[in-house]
Design a protein around this motif. Structure first.
Motif, short mmCIF file in Angstrom:
data_model
loop_
_atom_site.label_atom_id
_atom_site.label_comp_id
_atom_site.label_asym_id
_atom_site.label_seq_id
_atom_site.Cartn_x
_atom_site.Cartn_y
_atom_site.Cartn_z
N TRP A 148 0.82 -1.21 0.00
CA TRP A 148 0.00 0.00 0.00
C TRP A 148 0.86 1.28 0.00
N LEU A 149 2.15 1.13 0.29
CA LEU A 149 3.05 2.29 0.30
C LEU A 149 3.79 2.46 -1.01
N ILE A 150 3.62 1.52 -1.93
CA ILE A 150 4.29 1.57 -3.23
C ILE A 150 3.34 2.22 -4.23
N SER A 151 3.83 3.17 -4.99
CA SER A 151 2.98 3.85 -5.96
C SER A 151 2.53 2.89 -7.06
N ASP A 152 1.42 3.22 -7.68
CA ASP A 152 0.87 2.38 -8.74
C ASP A 152 1.89 2.14 -9.86
N VAL A 153 2.66 3.17 -10.19
CA VAL A 153 3.58 3.06 -11.34
C VAL A 153 4.79 2.20 -11.03
N LYS A 154 5.02 1.87 -9.75
CA LYS A 154 6.18 1.05 -9.39
C LYS A 154 5.79 -0.29 -8.79
N LEU A 155 4.50 -0.60 -8.78
CA LEU A 155 4.05 -1.83 -8.15
C LEU A 155 4.45 -3.06 -8.95
N ALA A 156 4.36 -2.98 -10.27
CA ALA A 156 4.79 -4.10 -11.11
C ALA A 156 6.30 -4.10 -11.21
N PRO A 157 6.97 -5.22 -10.95
CA PRO A 157 8.44 -5.24 -10.98
C PRO A 157 9.04 -4.70 -12.27
N ALA A 158 8.47 -5.06 -13.41
CA ALA A 158 9.02 -4.60 -14.69
C ALA A 158 8.94 -3.08 -14.80
N ASP A 159 7.84 -2.50 -14.30
CA ASP A 159 7.69 -1.05 -14.37
C ASP A 159 8.66 -0.33 -13.43
N PHE A 160 8.89 -0.91 -12.25
CA PHE A 160 9.84 -0.30 -11.31
C PHE A 160 11.23 -0.30 -11.92
N ALA A 161 11.65 -1.41 -12.47
CA ALA A 161 12.98 -1.47 -13.10
C ALA A 161 13.08 -0.50 -14.28
N ALA A 162 12.01 -0.40 -15.06
CA ALA A 162 12.01 0.48 -16.24
C ALA A 162 12.19 1.94 -15.86
N SER A 163 11.81 2.32 -14.63
CA SER A 163 11.96 3.71 -14.21
C SER A 163 13.42 4.11 -14.07
N PHE A 164 14.33 3.13 -14.07
CA PHE A 164 15.76 3.41 -14.00
C PHE A 164 16.46 3.06 -15.32
N ALA A 165 15.73 3.17 -16.42
CA ALA A 165 16.26 2.76 -17.72
C ALA A 165 17.56 3.50 -18.08
N ASP A 166 17.64 4.79 -17.74
CA ASP A 166 18.83 5.55 -18.09
C ASP A 166 20.08 4.98 -17.44
N VAL A 167 19.95 4.53 -16.21
CA VAL A 167 21.09 3.94 -15.52
C VAL A 167 21.39 2.55 -16.07
N LEU A 168 20.35 1.77 -16.30
CA LEU A 168 20.54 0.40 -16.77
C LEU A 168 21.23 0.38 -18.12
N ASP A 169 21.00 1.40 -18.93
CA ASP A 169 21.66 1.47 -20.24
C ASP A 169 23.17 1.61 -20.12
N LEU A 170 23.65 2.03 -18.95
CA LEU A 170 25.09 2.21 -18.74
C LEU A 170 25.79 0.93 -18.31
N LEU A 171 25.01 -0.10 -17.96
CA LEU A 171 25.58 -1.31 -17.38
C LEU A 171 25.91 -2.35 -18.45
N PRO A 172 26.92 -3.17 -18.17
CA PRO A 172 27.22 -4.26 -19.11
C PRO A 172 26.13 -5.33 -19.08
N ALA A 173 26.10 -6.16 -20.10
CA ALA A 173 25.16 -7.28 -20.12
C ALA A 173 25.43 -8.18 -18.91
N GLU A 174 24.36 -8.69 -18.30
CA GLU A 174 24.43 -9.55 -17.13
C GLU A 174 25.22 -8.90 -15.99
N ALA A 175 25.04 -7.61 -15.83
CA ALA A 175 25.71 -6.89 -14.75
C ALA A 175 25.33 -7.47 -13.39
N HIS A 176 26.26 -7.35 -12.46
CA HIS A 176 26.05 -7.80 -11.09
C HIS A 176 25.53 -6.61 -10.30
#
Length: 255
Positions: free
Chosen positions: A13-41
């Motif tokens: 109930w404390l998580i916003s609607d736009v971040k409740l789905a795991p895929a959507d939460f991760a997508a909100s950090f797309a700019d950072v994820l684009d900087l990481l290597p494939a299979e980053a740790h």
């Protein structure tokens, strides 16, 4: 660190609607994820109930999720199982992280969900940031989200009652925050969070927890990041906005 054990079962109930789905939460950090290597740790060191960790694992990243709350770690493991995601879970607070992982292990560390204010004062905050920095590879990225505490303190002690019913898993609830603002920045503050769930028969079930926090100014956070060897690359800080995100990189050193 405070526990969140009482809130863990109703934390959705404390998580916003736009971040409740795991895929959507991760997508909100797309700019950072684009900087990481494939299979980053990647480390999510304030994983909560696991939405971000599971979303990152769904992108093919190697994900470790930690939290100071045993209940939160359990819920993250449950969500990982529900989605068939490969997420390693560990109960650990920030200062314990170097005891679980070698230095220079991760390409990225996430500390999101307005969690850093639970570190005890400036000393505890720097210790937490130092642990995160140690675990980053040179050139790796720390992603941190924060409340704008300048705004929170300016509003003073107060009661914030949600102006709408929030539905999660077919159940309805109202979220209430009670803020106890101390006179000075460096003193312990408190937030009491209550989830008032409206049950089918019309009764109301309330779950609440009183949490300790130690606020900080944005310029203090920048200085502390520099102190532990991190350089701010991007920041959304706006003194009039409720929250902001900082992305900092591990400073390259010789050797």
């Amino acid at each position: 660190m405070t526990g969140y054990d009482a809130l863990a079962e109703v934390y959705e109930w404390l998580i916003s609607d736009v971040k409740l789905a795991p895929a959507d939460f991760a997508a909100s950090f797309a700019d950072v994820l684009d900087l990481l290597p494939a299979e980053a740790h990647v480390l999510d060191c304030s994983c909560g109930t696991g939405q971000l960790a599971v979303g990152l694992a769904g992108l093919g990243l190697r994900v470790v999720a930690t939290d100071a709350s045993e209940a939160m770690v359990r819920r993250t493991a449950e969500l990982s199982g529900e989605f068939g995601a490969s997420v390693r879970t560990v109960r650990a607070d920030w200062e314990e992280l170097p005891g679980h992982f070698d230095d220079f292990t991760f390409d990225a560390v996430f500390c999101v969900g307005n969690s850093l204010h639970h570190a005890v004062g400036a000393r505890g905050r720097v210790a937490a940031l130092e642990s995160m920095s140690r675990l980053l590879r040179r050139g790796g990225h720390l992603v941190l989200t924060s409340r704008t505490w300048e705004l929170v303190r300016a509003r003073g002690s107060r009661l914030d009652i949600g102006d709408r019913i929030v539905r999660r898993n077919g159940r309805d609830a109202v979220v209430v925050y009670r803020w106890e603002i101390a006179p000075r920045w460096e003193e312990e503050h408190h937030i009491e969070i209550a989830i008032a769930e409206v049950e089918a028969a019309g009764s109301v079930l309330v779950r609440s927890e009183l949490l300790s926090c130690w606020p900080y100014r944005y310029d203090e956070l920048e200085a502390e990041l520099r102190r532990v060897g991190l350089r701010v690359e991007t920041s959304t800080f706006d003194p009039e906005a409720e929250n902001y995100t900082v992305v900092a990189s591990k400073v390259q050193t010789a050797g």
